[in-house]
Design a protein around this motif. Structure first.
Motif, mmCIF file in Angstrom:
data_model
loop_
_atom_site.group_PDB
_atom_site.id
_atom_site.type_symbol
_atom_site.label_atom_id
_atom_site.label_comp_id
_atom_site.label_asym_id
_atom_site.label_seq_id
_atom_site.Cartn_x
_atom_site.Cartn_y
_atom_site.Cartn_z
ATOM 1 N N ALA A 1 -5.035 11.161 -5.585
ATOM 2 C CA ALA A 1 -6.315 11.832 -5.830
ATOM 3 C C ALA A 1 -6.976 11.286 -7.085
ATOM 4 N N LEU A 2 -6.211 11.193 -8.167
ATOM 5 C CA LEU A 2 -6.778 10.677 -9.407
ATOM 6 C C LEU A 2 -7.235 9.230 -9.249
ATOM 7 N N PHE A 3 -6.442 8.430 -8.547
ATOM 8 C CA PHE A 3 -6.800 7.017 -8.354
ATOM 9 C C PHE A 3 -8.088 6.887 -7.560
ATOM 10 N N GLU A 4 -8.214 7.625 -6.447
ATOM 11 C CA GLU A 4 -9.395 7.520 -5.600
ATOM 12 C C GLU A 4 -10.645 8.017 -6.308
ATOM 13 N N PHE A 5 -10.544 9.145 -6.986
ATOM 14 C CA PHE A 5 -11.722 9.679 -7.660
ATOM 15 C C PHE A 5 -12.122 8.805 -8.844
ATOM 16 N N VAL A 6 -11.150 8.325 -9.614
ATOM 17 C CA VAL A 6 -11.480 7.497 -10.785
ATOM 18 C C VAL A 6 -12.093 6.173 -10.355
ATOM 19 N N THR A 7 -11.478 5.472 -9.392
ATOM 20 C CA THR A 7 -12.044 4.193 -8.960
ATOM 21 C C THR A 7 -13.396 4.390 -8.283
ATOM 22 N N GLY A 8 -13.568 5.498 -7.545
ATOM 23 C CA GLY A 8 -14.849 5.765 -6.919
ATOM 24 C C GLY A 8 -15.953 5.971 -7.938
ATOM 25 N N VAL A 9 -15.670 6.773 -8.972
ATOM 26 C CA VAL A 9 -16.669 7.020 -10.008
ATOM 27 C C VAL A 9 -16.976 5.735 -10.771
ATOM 28 N N LEU A 10 -15.956 4.951 -11.078
ATOM 29 C CA LEU A 10 -16.189 3.685 -11.778
ATOM 30 C C LEU A 10 -17.051 2.743 -10.942
ATOM 31 N N PHE B 1 -12.636 -3.726 -5.675
ATOM 32 C CA PHE B 1 -12.755 -2.307 -5.359
ATOM 33 C C PHE B 1 -12.436 -2.027 -3.896
ATOM 34 N N TYR B 2 -12.870 -2.897 -2.985
ATOM 35 C CA TYR B 2 -12.765 -2.614 -1.553
ATOM 36 C C TYR B 2 -11.318 -2.413 -1.103
ATOM 37 N N PRO B 3 -10.399 -3.373 -1.328
ATOM 38 C CA PRO B 3 -9.020 -3.120 -0.882
ATOM 39 C C PRO B 3 -8.335 -2.008 -1.662
ATOM 40 N N LEU B 4 -8.608 -1.911 -2.965
ATOM 41 C CA LEU B 4 -7.969 -0.860 -3.755
ATOM 42 C C LEU B 4 -8.344 0.521 -3.230
ATOM 43 N N HIS B 5 -9.615 0.739 -2.984
ATOM 44 C CA HIS B 5 -10.078 2.047 -2.543
ATOM 45 C C HIS B 5 -9.665 2.310 -1.091
ATOM 46 N N PHE B 6 -9.672 1.275 -0.257
ATOM 47 C CA PHE B 6 -9.326 1.432 1.155
ATOM 48 C C PHE B 6 -7.851 1.792 1.324
ATOM 49 N N TYR B 7 -6.957 0.979 0.749
ATOM 50 C CA TYR B 7 -5.532 1.256 0.891
ATOM 51 C C TYR B 7 -5.151 2.545 0.156
ATOM 52 N N GLY B 8 -5.756 2.760 -1.020
ATOM 53 C CA GLY B 8 -5.483 3.983 -1.759
ATOM 54 C C GLY B 8 -5.867 5.222 -0.980
ATOM 55 N N ALA B 9 -6.973 5.142 -0.229
ATOM 56 C CA ALA B 9 -7.417 6.288 0.566
ATOM 57 C C ALA B 9 -6.401 6.636 1.640
ATOM 58 N N TRP B 10 -5.825 5.638 2.282
ATOM 59 C CA TRP B 10 -4.843 5.918 3.335
ATOM 60 C C TRP B 10 -3.565 6.535 2.751
ATOM 61 N N VAL B 11 -3.091 6.007 1.606
ATOM 62 C CA VAL B 11 -1.896 6.580 0.973
ATOM 63 C C VAL B 11 -2.163 8.018 0.555
ATOM 64 N N PHE B 12 -3.299 8.239 -0.096
ATOM 65 C CA PHE B 12 -3.632 9.580 -0.562
ATOM 66 C C PHE B 12 -3.794 10.542 0.602
ATOM 67 N N PHE B 13 -4.505 10.144 1.650
ATOM 68 C CA PHE B 13 -4.764 11.086 2.732
ATOM 69 C C PHE B 13 -3.490 11.406 3.511
ATOM 70 N N ALA B 14 -2.568 10.442 3.608
ATOM 71 C CA ALA B 14 -1.294 10.727 4.269
ATOM 72 C C ALA B 14 -0.530 11.805 3.494
ATOM 73 N N ALA B 15 -0.494 11.676 2.158
ATOM 74 C CA ALA B 15 0.168 12.697 1.341
ATOM 75 C C ALA B 15 -0.591 14.022 1.413
ATOM 76 N N PHE B 16 -1.911 13.950 1.424
ATOM 77 C CA PHE B 16 -2.744 15.147 1.523
ATOM 78 C C PHE B 16 -2.501 15.879 2.842
ATOM 79 N N LEU B 17 -2.416 15.129 3.946
ATOM 80 C CA LEU B 17 -2.189 15.735 5.252
ATOM 81 C C LEU B 17 -0.816 16.395 5.311
ATOM 82 N N ALA B 18 0.204 15.727 4.769
ATOM 83 C CA ALA B 18 1.540 16.331 4.747
ATOM 84 C C ALA B 18 1.548 17.613 3.918
ATOM 85 N N HIS B 19 0.839 17.601 2.807
ATOM 86 C CA HIS B 19 0.760 18.781 1.945
ATOM 87 C C HIS B 19 0.062 19.935 2.667
#
Length: 429
Positions: A156-165, A177-195
């Motif tokens: 969450a922190l990674f996606e929001f910080v890189t998005g704002v930057l 930015f493109y690969p960092l935000h894209f791959y980060g979104a999938w990792v974050f959303f997988a953890a978010f969905l499990a939560h």
């Protein structure tokens, strides 16, 4: 609770050290008594979690749609994540209707992301005691849950910080930015969905309860309250509303002055008919006046039947067409519809032997930036509103808006509306 860690008797010389460690732990974040805010509890955490459940789901979906708009399957030109593999299963050919599609999608994505920042920070504050619970893992299942929380919070922190930057054009993070935000979104959303799967039933039950059950979020020795939990929610909501009000205006020409948090303001617009938002100026892109003058500049068009070189005067003698289209950028800003006039892309394709327009590869005079080259799909080339624009709002393009010629395509991200066009290659990329 802290003393439970010291059940075995110690020699006399060790008792002093034991008491010292106990006192240190009791004053540290690892002691339940350290967290005394009476605001923390299952109800507040659940309310914030439900808000984030809806908001982050919309962010994730609009982010995926935004990536699809770049037509990354036009490899390798538009593909910024070549190793995406199965993560690109959903990609589709980006449509040209409605012409405001990307403007709406990216405006929602960026504005909502900024608006949710206070909610995210409040949610992290509400659960921070759990990051310091001892022991760190009581079982394998508990260890896996803690690991998922680490991925959730870090993602969450990674996606929001890189998005704002990225919105602020501050590219201080390593890599693109493109690969960092894209791959980060999938990792974050997988953890978010499990939560969500694990915690949503509990969150809904907490929202329905009149009295809270005691758990590790409720302080054992609460301090005196200075504000109610509903007051805290109003404070968080007010922060979100303030961020919304100071960022949403970048999507509307008449309200751009209100977008004080956006990197582009009224000062970044041109004059007269060219007086609308500019992203990258000609000077920034390294465009020299000598390269765009009528004597020097030629458009090189290549296709099935060979190559054609056209001056700007020759382009003006071809059939001219008009279209009212906006410009929308990945950073979240957009313009209202501008009246563009120029040569249809499908007519340029016909000049080099294509009755049915194919994909096109566009190259710019631009010296700096990730999209000096871009590709458009056949459906985008075939749309009669897709133009190689020579003028806008009744006046020749200004240098900052792409003089001598730029591409403008309905519903396409701004970076695919290439400015300062030098070469167009129709056919296989």
């Amino acid at each position: 609770m802290v003393r439970d860690a010291f059940r075995h008797p110690l020699p006399a010389y060790g008792r002093g050290m034991k008491r010292s460690i106990e006192r240190s732990l009791e004053r540290s974040p690892f002691s339940p008594g350290f967290w005394r805010s009476p605001l923390r509890g299952p109800w507040l955490t659940s309310v914030l979690g439900v808000v984030l459940l809806g908001g982050i789901t919309v962010l994730f979906l609009t982010g995926l749609v935004s990536y699809a708009a770049y037509n990354p399957d036009l490899s390798p030109v538009n593909d910024k994540t070549p190793d995406k593999g199965i993560l690109g299963f959903y990609l589709f050919s980006w449509p040209t209707d409605p012409h405001w599609l990307y403007r709406l999608n990216q405006g929602v994505h960026v504005t909502l992301g900024i608006t949710l920042i206070p909610v995210l920070l409040a949610k992290l504050w509400s659960v921070v005691p759990r990051l310091f619970t001892l022991p760190p893992a009581r079982s394998l299942a508990h260890a896996l849950e803690r690991l998922s929380l680490l991925l959730l919070v870090g993602g969450a922190l990674f996606e929001f910080v890189t998005g704002v930057l990225n919105v602020q054009l501050d590219y201080i993070f390593p890599g693109s930015f493109y690969p960092l935000h894209f791959y980060g979104a999938w990792v974050f959303f997988a953890a978010f969905l499990a939560h969500v799967v694990l915690k949503l039933p509990l969150a809904l039950r907490n929202l329905r309860q009149i009295r809270e059950e005691r758990n590790d979020l409720v302080p054992t020795e609460p301090a005196e309250p200075t504000v109610s939990r509903r007051g805290a929610l109003w404070f968080v909501g007010g922060g979100s509303l303030l961020l919304f009000a100071t960022s949403v205006g970048q999507n509307f020409d008449g309200l751009r002055w209100t977008a004080v948090l956006a990197p582009h303001g009224p000062a970044d617009s041109g004059d007269g008919p060219n007086g609308f938002q500019i992203n990258k100026t000609a000077a920034y892109a390294g465009i020299r006046p000598a390269d765009t003058g009528d004597e020097a500049w030629r458009l090189v068009v290549t296709g099935r039947t060979g190559t054609v070189r056209l001056s700007r005067a020759e382009l003006l003698r071809l059939p001219q067409h008009s279209a009212a289209l906006p410009i929308a950028c990945v950073e979240g800003w957009s313009t209202s519809d501008q009246w563009w006039r120029g040569v249809r892309l499908r007519d340029l394709a016909a000049l080099v032997g294509y009755d049915d327009p194919p994909d096109v590869f566009v190259e710019s005079l631009q010296q700096r930036g990730a999209f000096r080259r871009a590709a458009l799909r056949a459906n985008q080339v075939a749309d009669p509103r897709s133009l190689l624009a020579l003028s806008v709002n009744g006046e020749d393009l200004s240098p900052d808006h792409g003089h001598p010629a730029r591409v403008i395509v309905p519903a396409a991200p701004g970076v695919l509306n290439t400015k300062w066009v030098a070469r167009m290659t129709f056919g296989d990329l």
